[in-house]
Design an enzyme around this catalytic site. Structure first.
Site, short mmCIF file in Angstrom:
data_model
loop_
_atom_site.label_atom_id
_atom_site.label_comp_id
_atom_site.label_asym_id
_atom_site.label_seq_id
_atom_site.Cartn_x
_atom_site.Cartn_y
_atom_site.Cartn_z
CG LEU A 100 -1.98 -1.05 1.36
CD1 LEU A 100 -2.75 -0.89 2.66
CD2 LEU A 100 -2.93 -1.01 0.17
CG ASP A 101 0.31 4.17 -2.94
OD1 ASP A 101 1.13 3.35 -3.36
OD2 ASP A 101 -0.58 4.68 -3.65
CB VAL A 102 3.61 6.69 2.16
CG1 VAL A 102 3.24 7.87 1.26
CG2 VAL A 102 4.06 7.17 3.52
#
Length: 229
Positions: A100-102
């Site tokens: 998942l993205d930050v």
């Protein structure tokens, strides 16, 4: 299995530290101190280190509720790794099954079993991932059919695989995709002239994020959850 190897497979000790523990008399087998590193351990033996029973660490399967400003990496970078939130032995054996993205929150699956994670991440397996998406602008019902047909992403040939779009309200939707392209959810909505302002993964395959887990908390998967993949 040799006793020194058994200790290494059951704890965070290196082979040299295991041998030092044996030399000190810290290890017992069925209540008797054993100092021989080559002693053969069988499944019927009870091995203790400093009085505590130890056993070989098998495959591990973990669910984490990812908070914002953490990264799905095995090491800390600009932001801390999600693995820093998990206090387990031999964390170096773990990897993340689907990143998942930050700024994305929600369900992250972490395991030491490469074959199991391959079933989640391989495009051929078409494992569904469901997201709760907050949008900058309202959308209409017509997008349900458009997402079901596939979306043309910028700088890519062809369409995405069919996706399921459920409209909760004009600016909040649920989206289920079976791919894992780079920034895919954000790029899909950008392709239809909208912007994702909040993204939360609720489900991977048949594994739902445990609502009892606060952001940053984790638990081991149940046998049923593991078998569902």
């Amino acid at each position: 299995m040799r006793l020194d190897k058994f200790i290494c497979e059951s704890t965070s000790l290196t082979r040299s530290l295991a041998k030092k523990a044996l030399h000190r008399g810290d290890v017992t087998c069925d209540g008797t101190i054993v100092k021989d590193a080559g002693f053969k351990v069988t499944p019927h033996h009870q091995i203790c280190l400093n009085g505590e029973v130890i056993s070989v660490i098998g495959p591990r399967f973990i669910m984490l509720n990812k908070p914002v400003n953490t990264i799905c990496s095995t090491i800390d970078e600009e932001y801390p790794s999600v693995l820093s939130l998990i206090d387990v032995a031999k964390p170096e054996e773990l990897h993340i099954a689907g990143r998942l993205d930050v700024d994305t929150t929600g369900l992250v699956l972490i395991t030491s079993d490469g074959q199991w994670s391959h079933k989640i991440t391989s495009p051929k397996k078409e494992c569904g991932k469901r997201y709760l998406v907050q949008l900058a602008d309202p959308i209409g019902e017509a997008l349900i059919a458009e997402f079901a047909q596939g979306i043309a992403l910028r700088n890519e040939d062809g369409l995405t695989k069919p996706a399921t779009l459920e409209i909760i309200d004009p600016q909040q939707v649920r989206l289920t995709i079976t791919e894992g392209k780079y920034h895919q959810v954000k790029r899909m909505f950008a392709a239809v002239g909208n912007k994702v302002v909040g993204l939360h993964r609720e489900c991977v395959g048949h594994i739902e994020l445990d609502e009892a887990l606060a952001p940053g908390e984790w638990r081991y998967l149940t046998a049923a959850e593991i078998a569902s993949v």
